[in-house]
Design a protein around this motif. Structure first.
Motif, PDB file in Angstrom:
ATOM      1  N   VAL A 151      35.535  28.719  41.579  1.00 56.01           N
ATOM      2  CA  VAL A 151      34.785  29.882  41.100  1.00 56.01           C
ATOM      3  C   VAL A 151      35.091  30.038  39.605  1.00 56.01           C
ATOM      4  CG1 VAL A 151      34.556  32.394  41.286  1.00 56.01           C
ATOM      5  CG2 VAL A 151      35.078  31.032  43.331  1.00 56.01           C
ATOM      6  N   ASP A 152      34.053  30.091  38.765  1.00 48.64           N
ATOM      7  CA  ASP A 152      34.264  30.312  37.334  1.00 48.64           C
ATOM      8  C   ASP A 152      33.620  31.654  36.988  1.00 48.64           C
ATOM      9  OD1 ASP A 152      34.177  30.425  34.569  1.00 48.64           O
ATOM     10  OD2 ASP A 152      33.687  28.306  34.320  1.00 48.64           O
ATOM     11  N   PRO A 191      41.234  29.396  45.903  1.00 45.52           N
ATOM     12  CA  PRO A 191      42.306  30.372  46.147  1.00 45.52           C
ATOM     13  C   PRO A 191      41.750  31.761  46.447  1.00 45.52           C
ATOM     14  CG  PRO A 191      42.729  29.088  44.156  1.00 45.52           C
ATOM     15  CD  PRO A 191      41.333  28.764  44.586  1.00 45.52           C
ATOM     16  N   LEU A 192      42.450  32.453  47.350  1.00 40.26           N
ATOM     17  CA  LEU A 192      41.984  33.771  47.794  1.00 40.26           C
ATOM     18  C   LEU A 192      41.833  34.734  46.616  1.00 40.26           C
ATOM     19  CD1 LEU A 192      41.273  35.580  50.218  1.00 40.26           C
ATOM     20  CD2 LEU A 192      43.690  36.224  50.332  1.00 40.26           C
ATOM     21  N   ALA A 193      42.764  34.673  45.661  1.00 42.49           N
ATOM     22  CA  ALA A 193      42.707  35.622  44.540  1.00 42.49           C
ATOM     23  C   ALA A 193      41.391  35.487  43.772  1.00 42.49           C
ATOM     24  CB  ALA A 193      43.894  35.399  43.607  1.00 42.49           C
ATOM     25  N   ARG A 206      34.521  38.899  44.607  1.00 41.49           N
ATOM     26  CA  ARG A 206      34.039  40.025  45.426  1.00 41.49           C
ATOM     27  C   ARG A 206      33.971  41.307  44.584  1.00 41.49           C
ATOM     28  NH1 ARG A 206      31.056  40.712  49.532  1.00 41.49           N
ATOM     29  NH2 ARG A 206      30.052  41.657  47.769  1.00 41.49           N
ATOM     30  N   GLY A 207      35.041  41.538  43.818  1.00 40.59           N
ATOM     31  CA  GLY A 207      35.097  42.746  42.985  1.00 40.59           C
ATOM     32  C   GLY A 207      33.980  42.746  41.950  1.00 40.59           C
ATOM     33  N   TRP A 208      33.780  41.597  41.310  1.00 44.58           N
ATOM     34  CA  TRP A 208      32.732  41.502  40.288  1.00 44.58           C
ATOM     35  C   TRP A 208      31.352  41.697  40.945  1.00 44.58           C
ATOM     36  CZ3 TRP A 208      28.587  38.162  40.000  1.00 44.58           C
ATOM     37  CH2 TRP A 208      27.817  38.273  38.832  1.00 44.58           C
ATOM     38  N   ALA A 209      31.138  41.031  42.083  1.00 42.23           N
ATOM     39  CA  ALA A 209      29.829  41.120  42.759  1.00 42.23           C
ATOM     40  C   ALA A 209      29.525  42.570  43.133  1.00 42.23           C
ATOM     41  CB  ALA A 209      29.827  40.229  43.996  1.00 42.23           C
ATOM     42  N   ASP A 210      30.533  43.279  43.609  1.00 38.85           N
ATOM     43  CA  ASP A 210      30.328  44.693  43.956  1.00 38.85           C
ATOM     44  C   ASP A 210      29.997  45.509  42.709  1.00 38.85           C
ATOM     45  OD1 ASP A 210      30.725  44.241  46.618  1.00 38.85           O
ATOM     46  OD2 ASP A 210      32.850  44.825  46.605  1.00 38.85           O
TER      47      ASP A 210
END
Ligand SMILES: Cc1ncc(COP(=O)(O)O)c(C=O)c1O
Length: 331
Positions: A111-112, A149-151, A157-161
């Motif tokens: 993920v970038d 990695p989960l982090a 997830r935080g950004w998408a929200d």
């Protein structure tokens, strides 16, 4: 004897799996009447902390249904450039759903978030394509079975929200990531609105994948699945193979990961870079290497002009892995 490392989809059902299939209770799943399919869907939904799941014949169909639950015609999904949805689903998402894709590039399929943030296109009316989802793949097939990695997934997830877009997780091999890292499946589930997971890769079932998400999204996916000709009837026979695989073939993925590291070492790849069951070997002479390996009794595949791939699985024992490693080391 030939040792087949072309893919983890090559496994044949074990005798115990075949027995479970033969004994499965079945009904017409288009009517929602197959108890074994229902049990599988409920179990997988619970594993990922979601409301519902839907059985599909293939991972590709699961991905099409999953992404279509987040992205409509004329909208876009962002994904990594060598993601399976971009490279290996033969344009299904464009052809069937009518969406477009833009990609960021990462050599290990990661993920970038910076690139994603720059590519993101908000709703600007009838002038521009709007981003409505990001799709990520864990483990990442063509990057070499790499784990996200989960982090990083939580940050996504935080950004998408924060901008209001959906997240799709192509988890064809999420079981491998779970076993390699110990991250609970539900923690991965919490990072995505919708997931697709496969039973027919490392878990060794002959057929079967699932879409996993909210009850609403699964109701929509059920309609789209029927439209694509994926409404199956007494398919509990196949769901039983999946339930058997969940009971017996998850923890053993650790063996496949150990075998992959053994093979990596034999091929001159740093085993520390091999996180799960896929080894990507850079070879300028890829076609000749594949042919020589075949002569030596080991089947491997070419996945790029200068890239060879080896995949370990249920039908490759420790001694098979050792034999293959010795043969490949000689090449
Ligand atoms: C990451 C990933 N997603 C989806 C799929 C599609 O699965 P299927 O071959 O069942 O359509 C694959 C197949 O290998 C895959 O590797």
């Amino acid at each position: 004897m030939t040792i087949d490392l072309r893919s983890d989809t090559l496994t044949r059902p074990t005798a115990a799996m075949r027995r479970a299939m033969a004994e499965a209770e079945v009904g017409d799943d288009v009517f929602g009447d197959d108890p074994t399919v229902n049990a599988l869907q409920e179990r997988v939904a619970a594993l990922f902390g979601k409301e519902d799941a839907l059985f599909t014949p293939t991972g590709s169909m699961a991905n099409v249904l999953a992404v279509a639950s987040l992205v409509g015609p004329g909208q876009e999904v962002l994904c990594e450039a060598s993601a399976h949805i971009a490279r290996a689903e033969l344009g299904a998402h464009g052809a069937v759903t009518g969406l477009t894709m833009r990609t960021w590039r990462h050599p290990r399929g990661q993920v970038d978030l910076e690139a994603i943030g720059e590519m993101y296109a908000p709703d600007m009316g009838p002038f521009f394509v709007r981003t409505t989802a990001v799709s990520v793949e864990n483990t990442h097939n063509f990057a070499g079975g790499t784990v996200l990695p989960l982090a990083g997934l939580q940050a996504l997830r935080g950004w998408a929200d924060s901008v209001g877009v959906g997240v799709h997780l192509d988890g064809a091999r999420l079981w491998n990531a779970h076993v390699a890292t110990g991250v609970p499946l539900a923690a991965y589930g919490a990072c995505a609105d919708v997931l697709s997971v496969c039973l027919s890769k490392g878990l060794g079932a002959p057929v079967g994948s699932l879409v996993v998400g909210s009850a609403d999204a699964m109701a929509q996916a059920r309609v789209r699945r029927k439209r694509l000709g994926g409404g199956m009837r007494q398919v509990g026979i196949l769901a039983a193979a999946g339930l058997h695989a969940l009971d017996h073939h998850v923890e053993r993925l650790a063996d496949d990961h150990a075998h992959a590291r053994l093979l990596a070492e034999a091929c001159g790849v740093d085993p520390a870079t091999v996180e799960t069951n896929i080894v990507v070997v850079p070879r300028d002479d890829a076609p000749a290497f594949v042919a020589a390996a075949r002569e030596a009794g080991v089947l491997v595949s070419q996945v790029g002009p200068h890239v060879v791939r080896l995949v370990t699985h249920l039908d490759v024992s420790r001694s098979d892995a050792e034999t293959a490693a010795a043969a490949l080391a000689r090449l």
